[in-house]
Design a protein around this motif. Sequence first.
Motif, PDB file in Angstrom:
ATOM      1  N   UNK A  44       0.862  -1.030   0.073  1.00 16.73           N
ATOM      2  CA  UNK A  44       0.011   0.052  -0.098  1.00 16.73           C
ATOM      3  C   UNK A  44       0.865   1.291  -0.014  1.00 16.73           C
ATOM      4  N   UNK A  45       0.264   2.332  -0.595  1.00 17.68           N
ATOM      5  CA  UNK A  45       0.922   3.430  -0.714  1.00 17.68           C
ATOM      6  C   UNK A  45       0.839   4.035   0.829  1.00 17.68           C
ATOM      7  N   UNK A  46       2.198   4.977   1.026  1.00 16.29           N
ATOM      8  CA  UNK A  46       2.449   5.613   2.218  1.00 16.29           C
ATOM      9  C   UNK A  46       2.597   6.869   1.893  1.00 16.29           C
ATOM     10  N   UNK A  47       3.475   7.333   1.068  1.00 15.15           N
ATOM     11  CA  UNK A  47       3.917   8.702   0.713  1.00 15.15           C
ATOM     12  C   UNK A  47       4.643   8.923  -0.436  1.00 15.15           C
ATOM     13  N   UNK A  48       4.827  10.013  -1.064  1.00 16.29           N
ATOM     14  CA  UNK A  48       5.379  10.395  -2.144  1.00 16.29           C
ATOM     15  C   UNK A  48       5.721  11.966  -2.329  1.00 16.29           C
ATOM     16  N   UNK A  49       6.700  11.944  -2.939  1.00 15.02           N
ATOM     17  CA  UNK A  49       7.341  13.653  -3.320  1.00 15.02           C
ATOM     18  C   UNK A  49       7.897  13.849  -4.601  1.00 15.02           C
ATOM     19  N   UNK A  50       7.568  15.020  -5.023  1.00 12.37           N
ATOM     20  CA  UNK A  50       7.824  15.181  -6.445  1.00 12.37           C
ATOM     21  C   UNK A  50       9.249  15.301  -6.524  1.00 12.37           C
ATOM     22  N   UNK A  51      10.007  15.502  -7.964  1.00 16.06           N
ATOM     23  CA  UNK A  51      11.252  15.677  -7.910  1.00 16.06           C
ATOM     24  C   UNK A  51      11.625  16.880  -7.825  1.00 16.06           C
ATOM     25  N   UNK A  52      10.748  17.730  -8.005  1.00 20.10           N
ATOM     26  CA  UNK A  52      11.209  19.093  -7.246  1.00 20.10           C
ATOM     27  C   UNK A  52      11.310  19.389  -5.878  1.00 20.10           C
ATOM     28  N   UNK A  53      10.677  18.310  -5.150  1.00 17.29           N
ATOM     29  CA  UNK A  53      10.982  18.389  -3.564  1.00 17.29           C
ATOM     30  C   UNK A  53      10.149  19.275  -2.948  1.00 17.29           C
ATOM     31  N   UNK A  54       8.946  19.624  -3.428  1.00 18.19           N
ATOM     32  CA  UNK A  54       8.179  20.739  -2.756  1.00 18.19           C
ATOM     33  C   UNK A  54       6.739  20.513  -2.794  1.00 18.19           C
ATOM     34  N   UNK A  55       6.622  19.294  -3.538  1.00 20.33           N
ATOM     35  CA  UNK A  55       5.125  18.862  -3.425  1.00 20.33           C
ATOM     36  C   UNK A  55       5.058  17.242  -2.696  1.00 20.33           C
ATOM     37  N   UNK A  56       4.252  16.949  -1.866  1.00 15.85           N
ATOM     38  CA  UNK A  56       4.029  15.856  -1.276  1.00 15.85           C
ATOM     39  C   UNK A  56       2.745  15.254  -1.135  1.00 15.85           C
ATOM     40  N   UNK A  57       2.462  13.760  -1.040  1.00 15.07           N
ATOM     41  CA  UNK A  57       1.216  13.330  -1.022  1.00 15.07           C
ATOM     42  C   UNK A  57       1.391  12.159   0.194  1.00 15.07           C
ATOM     43  N   UNK A  58       0.617  12.063   0.978  1.00 14.33           N
ATOM     44  CA  UNK A  58       0.443  11.077   2.077  1.00 14.33           C
ATOM     45  C   UNK A  58      -0.772  10.108   2.063  1.00 14.33           C
ATOM     46  N   UNK A  59      -0.718   8.988   2.601  1.00  8.84           N
ATOM     47  CA  UNK A  59      -1.907   8.319   2.746  1.00  8.84           C
ATOM     48  C   UNK A  59      -2.797   8.816   3.992  1.00  8.84           C
ATOM     49  N   UNK A  60      -3.832   8.709   3.905  1.00 10.05           N
ATOM     50  CA  UNK A  60      -4.602   9.118   5.192  1.00 10.05           C
ATOM     51  C   UNK A  60      -4.362   8.708   6.512  1.00 10.05           C
ATOM     52  N   UNK A  61      -3.558   7.222   6.461  1.00 14.41           N
ATOM     53  CA  UNK A  61      -3.487   6.723   7.753  1.00 14.41           C
ATOM     54  C   UNK A  61      -2.001   7.281   8.313  1.00 14.41           C
ATOM     55  N   UNK A  62      -1.359   7.850   7.450  1.00 16.96           N
ATOM     56  CA  UNK A  62      -0.013   8.424   8.145  1.00 16.96           C
ATOM     57  C   UNK A  62      -0.082   9.830   8.097  1.00 16.96           C
ATOM     58  N   UNK A  63      -0.947  10.604   7.637  1.00 19.91           N
ATOM     59  CA  UNK A  63      -0.890  12.122   7.262  1.00 19.91           C
ATOM     60  C   UNK A  63      -0.863  12.543   8.665  1.00 19.91           C
TER      61      UNK A  63
END
Length: 126
Positions: A44-63
């Motif tokens: 399952x997905x946990x988190x991701x970061x763009x290659x610019x480094x300034x955009x991130x995403x998180x699963x609700x369970x870890x936010x």
Amino acid sequence: QLQASGGGLVQAGGSLRLSCAASEGTFSRSAIGWFRQAPGKEREFVAAISWSGDTTSYANSVKGRFTISRDNAKNTVYLQMNSLKPEDTAVYYCAVNPNSGYRSSTHYYTYEYAYWGQGTQVTVSS
């Protein structure tokens, strides 16, 4: 080649910092994601970061508990995990999405990632 490290055994409420280091290649120009897989469950997905480094995403369970960051000069991505819970126990994998846009981090699915590290075990005791 990706190398994930930093896993271990920690009590509930504790913290760990995972690292994902790449030897070379398109790492610094790719979105990076962290996924996890518990025994008997799908990855399952946990988190991701763009290659610019300034955009991130998180699963609700870890936010609010986990923070993803990157240092492109070191070809390394980090996952700071705080307030750990027993349900966070899993093998954690980092992965590279070489087809992402510069500021894109909304990559939630395993098929979006081309390269995977070997995984690092995180065990949270209650």
